[in-house]
Design an enzyme around this catalytic site. Structure first.
Site, PDB file in Angstrom:
ATOM      1  CB  THR A   1      11.902   4.623 -37.559  1.00 58.43           C
ATOM      2  OG1 THR A   1      12.639   5.282 -36.068  1.00 58.43           O
ATOM      3  CG2 THR A   1      12.275   3.026 -37.365  1.00 58.43           C
ATOM      4  CG  ASP A   2      15.847   8.225 -35.628  1.00 60.13           C
ATOM      5  OD1 ASP A   2      14.813   7.665 -35.296  1.00 60.13           O
ATOM      6  OD2 ASP A   2      16.007   9.369 -35.319  1.00 60.13           O
ATOM      7  CD  GLU A   3      12.882   4.701 -32.299  1.00 61.52           C
ATOM      8  OE1 GLU A   3      13.129   3.821 -31.527  1.00 61.52           O
ATOM      9  OE2 GLU A   3      12.178   5.502 -31.998  1.00 61.52           O
TER      10      GLU A   3
ATOM     11  CE1 TYR B   1       8.111   1.333 -34.552  1.00 63.93           C
ATOM     12  CE2 TYR B   1       9.922   2.580 -33.495  1.00 63.93           C
ATOM     13  CZ  TYR B   1       9.073   2.650 -34.524  1.00 63.93           C
ATOM     14  OH  TYR B   1       8.738   3.336 -35.455  1.00 63.93           O
TER      15      TYR B   1
ATOM     16  CB  SER C   1       9.102  -5.173 -35.706  1.00 68.37           C
ATOM     17  OG  SER C   1       8.739  -3.955 -35.360  1.00 68.37           O
ATOM     18  CE  LYS C   2       8.524   1.312 -39.322  1.00 72.33           C
ATOM     19  NZ  LYS C   2       7.388   1.593 -39.983  1.00 72.33           N
TER      20      LYS C   2
HETATM   21  P1  NAD Z   1       0.678   6.094 -34.784  1.00 67.69           P
HETATM   22  O1  NAD Z   1       0.817   4.965 -33.763  1.00 67.69           O
HETATM   23  O2  NAD Z   1       0.457   7.494 -34.420  1.00 67.69           O
HETATM   24  O3  NAD Z   1       0.086   5.528 -36.032  1.00 67.69           O
HETATM   25  C1  NAD Z   1      -0.226   4.188 -36.550  1.00 67.69           C
HETATM   26  C2  NAD Z   1      -1.441   4.025 -37.239  1.00 67.69           C
HETATM   27  O4  NAD Z   1      -1.133   2.720 -37.842  1.00 67.69           O
HETATM   28  C3  NAD Z   1      -2.781   4.307 -36.609  1.00 67.69           C
HETATM   29  O5  NAD Z   1      -3.615   4.655 -37.406  1.00 67.69           O
HETATM   30  C4  NAD Z   1      -3.119   2.611 -36.550  1.00 67.69           C
HETATM   31  O6  NAD Z   1      -4.563   2.553 -36.371  1.00 67.69           O
HETATM   32  C5  NAD Z   1      -2.428   2.093 -37.807  1.00 67.69           C
HETATM   33  N1  NAD Z   1      -2.260   0.819 -37.900  1.00 67.69           N
HETATM   34  C6  NAD Z   1      -1.678   0.080 -36.826  1.00 67.69           C
HETATM   35  N2  NAD Z   1      -1.595  -1.429 -36.835  1.00 67.69           N
HETATM   36  C7  NAD Z   1      -2.371  -1.612 -38.107  1.00 67.69           C
HETATM   37  C8  NAD Z   1      -2.866  -2.497 -38.983  1.00 67.69           C
HETATM   38  N3  NAD Z   1      -2.439  -3.781 -38.792  1.00 67.69           N
HETATM   39  N4  NAD Z   1      -3.289  -2.454 -40.118  1.00 67.69           N
HETATM   40  C9  NAD Z   1      -3.864  -1.151 -40.460  1.00 67.69           C
HETATM   41  N5  NAD Z   1      -3.473  -0.133 -39.604  1.00 67.69           N
HETATM   42  C10 NAD Z   1      -2.707  -0.122 -38.622  1.00 67.69           C
HETATM   43  O7  NAD Z   1       2.425   6.220 -35.570  1.00 67.69           O
HETATM   44  P2  NAD Z   1       2.952   7.414 -36.106  1.00 67.69           P
HETATM   45  O8  NAD Z   1       3.816   7.803 -35.181  1.00 67.69           O
HETATM   46  O9  NAD Z   1       2.234   8.196 -37.197  1.00 67.69           O
HETATM   47  O10 NAD Z   1       4.103   6.535 -37.136  1.00 67.69           O
HETATM   48  C11 NAD Z   1       3.733   6.187 -38.525  1.00 67.69           C
HETATM   49  C12 NAD Z   1       4.797   5.524 -39.288  1.00 67.69           C
HETATM   50  O11 NAD Z   1       6.020   6.374 -39.127  1.00 67.69           O
HETATM   51  C13 NAD Z   1       5.283   4.246 -38.585  1.00 67.69           C
HETATM   52  O12 NAD Z   1       5.506   3.393 -39.480  1.00 67.69           O
HETATM   53  C14 NAD Z   1       6.552   4.526 -37.732  1.00 67.69           C
HETATM   54  O13 NAD Z   1       7.080   3.395 -37.459  1.00 67.69           O
HETATM   55  C15 NAD Z   1       7.039   5.702 -38.797  1.00 67.69           C
HETATM   56  N6  NAD Z   1       8.013   6.569 -37.880  1.00 67.69           N
HETATM   57  C16 NAD Z   1       7.407   7.378 -36.481  1.00 67.69           C
HETATM   58  C17 NAD Z   1       8.224   8.232 -36.227  1.00 67.69           C
HETATM   59  C18 NAD Z   1       7.822   9.156 -35.075  1.00 67.69           C
HETATM   60  O14 NAD Z   1       8.392   9.822 -34.348  1.00 67.69           O
HETATM   61  N7  NAD Z   1       6.215   9.008 -34.576  1.00 67.69           N
HETATM   62  C19 NAD Z   1       9.466   8.624 -36.635  1.00 67.69           C
HETATM   63  C20 NAD Z   1      10.023   7.866 -37.741  1.00 67.69           C
HETATM   64  C21 NAD Z   1       9.070   6.972 -38.348  1.00 67.69           C
HETATM   65  P1  TYD Z   2       9.688   8.584 -27.458  1.00 70.91           P
HETATM   66  O1  TYD Z   2       8.845   9.687 -27.500  1.00 70.91           O
HETATM   67  O2  TYD Z   2       9.163   7.296 -26.826  1.00 70.91           O
HETATM   68  O3  TYD Z   2      10.475   8.185 -28.920  1.00 70.91           O
HETATM   69  P2  TYD Z   2      11.611   7.159 -28.906  1.00 70.91           P
HETATM   70  O4  TYD Z   2      11.942   6.455 -28.106  1.00 70.91           O
HETATM   71  O5  TYD Z   2      11.112   6.450 -30.098  1.00 70.91           O
HETATM   72  O6  TYD Z   2      12.740   8.119 -29.623  1.00 70.91           O
HETATM   73  O7  TYD Z   2      10.948   9.065 -26.576  1.00 70.91           O
HETATM   74  C1  TYD Z   2      11.666  10.076 -26.916  1.00 70.91           C
HETATM   75  C2  TYD Z   2      12.666  10.035 -25.788  1.00 70.91           C
HETATM   76  O8  TYD Z   2      12.228  10.424 -24.543  1.00 70.91           O
HETATM   77  C3  TYD Z   2      13.456   8.964 -25.484  1.00 70.91           C
HETATM   78  O9  TYD Z   2      14.732   8.931 -25.273  1.00 70.91           O
HETATM   79  C4  TYD Z   2      12.959   8.507 -24.330  1.00 70.91           C
HETATM   80  C5  TYD Z   2      12.288   9.438 -23.443  1.00 70.91           C
HETATM   81  N1  TYD Z   2      11.200   9.529 -22.732  1.00 70.91           N
HETATM   82  C6  TYD Z   2      11.264   9.733 -21.381  1.00 70.91           C
HETATM   83  O10 TYD Z   2      12.262  10.285 -20.898  1.00 70.91           O
HETATM   84  N2  TYD Z   2      10.213   9.623 -20.743  1.00 70.91           N
HETATM   85  C7  TYD Z   2       9.032   9.100 -21.197  1.00 70.91           C
HETATM   86  O11 TYD Z   2       7.872   9.044 -20.479  1.00 70.91           O
HETATM   87  C8  TYD Z   2       9.070   8.837 -22.596  1.00 70.91           C
HETATM   88  C9  TYD Z   2       7.743   7.979 -23.378  1.00 70.91           C
HETATM   89  C10 TYD Z   2      10.199   8.958 -23.315  1.00 70.91           C
END
Ligand code: NAD
Ligand code: TYD
Length: 342
Positions: free
Chosen positions: A128-130, A153, A156-157
């Site tokens: 992630t960009d985070e 978060y 850990s990533k």
């Molecule tokens: P999500 O929370 O929707 O899904 C996570 C999935 O992982 C779920 O299906 C969950 O059951 C499974 N999981 C959790 N713990 C597990 C374990 N111990 N063993 C097996 N499966 C497990 O997440 P997402 O948004 O789809 O993100 C997927 C990946 O992409 C993550 O690695 C996240 O860090 C990364 N990512 C997410 C975003 C975003 O905006 N959502 C952006 C960049 C990167």
């Molecule tokens: P989020 O979807 O949690 O993604 P991330 O923090 O991983 O970028 O949040 C996106 C942005 O929205 C972040 O700046 C936090 C803000 N946010 C709110 O303002 N209110 C909310 O209830 C949530 C969940 C996020």
């Protein structure tokens, strides 16, 4: 490459990727390995299970369970691992970091060990960009930049990214890493901001904007991200990291205004509330490296927001049961006593 082990495939990005993988590569078999936490849902893959029954297998399991991971990889003759499995929500990581360290760090290590022991399997890590942390002014994060994670978060990533890199350097594991910007689109659990706000607005509930709402994010469409991941898996240089995002940023308030306009709901639903602890003000990545591989996003952030809103409007069957379950206690914990700002 033929038998792909997709961890976390029942989650938001994972299920979109599984769909793309099966559609795009008719000779691949996909083994989804997922613990089914609150965020992992079999209904995210129910169409996949029906259409691709001969090439798709679901296994419920924990990526921290080395024995089960290794047995499943051997049983299905896996040659490639794509690791989406993670705890993913910053606000939950502030409340309870424990599961983040277990899954995101130890789970990644477990998969890397399995990949190393079972024949140096091709390994792709979804990051992630985070991990770059808050980015000042008009700078953009480049792949070689130092990591400055600031939430449990992102810490850990970032730790997982270091392990993946270390396995490449130390054991020659054929790895790549992609760092995605904020994803939005179908099947995102409504704790994340865009689906939370759409579903709140559809229920005429207020939208809790953290602080002044001027934080900057790059909201990219999930399918564009998945296309980028697939390109890196097939054409990326081994050992390399690739940023994946539109490279365009907007404030959270701008995002909310587009969202409300698409829904035809009033701006009066916006409510400024106490900010998130340690909130990163801005993420913004330089995406020239993946563009040089031949990728570009098909949606601007605005198009991605509008398409996402429409999916939630059309798919109440998916989110209404979620909002009435575990989500209610979670919502109460995060928002129940949150101070409302004037
Ligand atoms: P999500 O929370 O929707 O899904 C996570 C999935 O992982 C779920 O299906 C969950 O059951 C499974 N999981 C959790 N713990 C597990 C374990 N111990 N063993 C097996 N499966 C497990 O997440 P997402 O948004 O789809 O993100 C997927 C990946 O992409 C993550 O690695 C996240 O860090 C990364 N990512 C997410 C975003 C975003 O905006 N959502 C952006 C960049 C990167
Ligand atoms: P989020 O979807 O949690 O993604 P991330 O923090 O991983 O970028 O949040 C996106 C942005 O929205 C972040 O700046 C936090 C803000 N946010 C709110 O303002 N209110 C909310 O209830 C949530 C969940 C996020």
């Amino acid at each position: 490459m033929q038998n792909i082990f997709v961890t976390g495939g029942a989650g938001f990005i994972g299920c979109n990727y599984v769909r793309l993988l099966l559609e795009k590569h008719p000779n691949y078999r996909v083994i989804v390995f997922d613990k089914l936490t609150y965020a992992g849902r079999l209904e995210n893959l129910q169409d996949v299970a029906a259409v691709y029954a001969d090439r798709y297998t679901f296994v419920q399991g924990d990526i921290c369970d080395a024995q089960m991971v290794e047995a499943t990889i051997q049983q299905h003759d896996v040659d490639t691992i794509v690791n989406f499995a993670a705890e993913t929500h910053v606000d939950r990581s502030i409340l309870e970091p424990d599961a983040f360290v277990k899954t995101d760090v130890f789970g990644t290590y477990t998969l890397l060990e399995a990949a190393r022991k079972l024949g140096n399997l091709r390994y792709h890590q979804i990051s992630t960009d985070e991990v770059y942390g808050h980015i000042e002014g008009d700078q953009r994060s480049e792949e070689g930049d130092k990591l400055h994670p600031r939430s449990p978060y992102s810490a850990s990533k970032a730790s997982a990214d270091h392990f993946v890199h270390a396995y490449h350097i130390t054991y020659g594991l054929p790895i790549t890493i992609s760092r995605g910007a904020n994803n939005i689109g179908p099947y995102q659990y409504p704790e994340k901001v865009v689906p939370l706000f759409v579903t709140n607005a559809l229920n005429d509930q207020r939208l809790p904007v953290y602080g002044d709402g001027k934080q900057m994010r790059d909201y990219q469409y999930v399918v564009d991200h998945c296309e980028g991941i697939d390109l890196i898996l097939h054409k990326g240089e081994i050992g390399e990291v690739y940023n994946v995002g539109t490279g365009q940023e907007m404030t959270n308030l701008e995002m909310v205004e587009i969202l409300l306009d698409e829904l035809g709901k009033p701006r009066s639903l916006i409510q400024h509330v106490e900010d998130r602890q340690g909130h990163d003000r801005r993420y913004c990545m330089d995406v020239r490296k993946i563009m040089a591989l031949g990728w570009e996003p098909s949606h601007t952030p605005e198009e991605a927001i509008r398409a996402t809103v429409r999916w939630y409007v059309d798919n109440r069957w998916w989110w209404e049961p979620i909002r009435s379950g575990e989500f209610r206690q979670y919502y109460e914990r995060v928002y129940g006593n949150r101070k409302v700002l004037a």
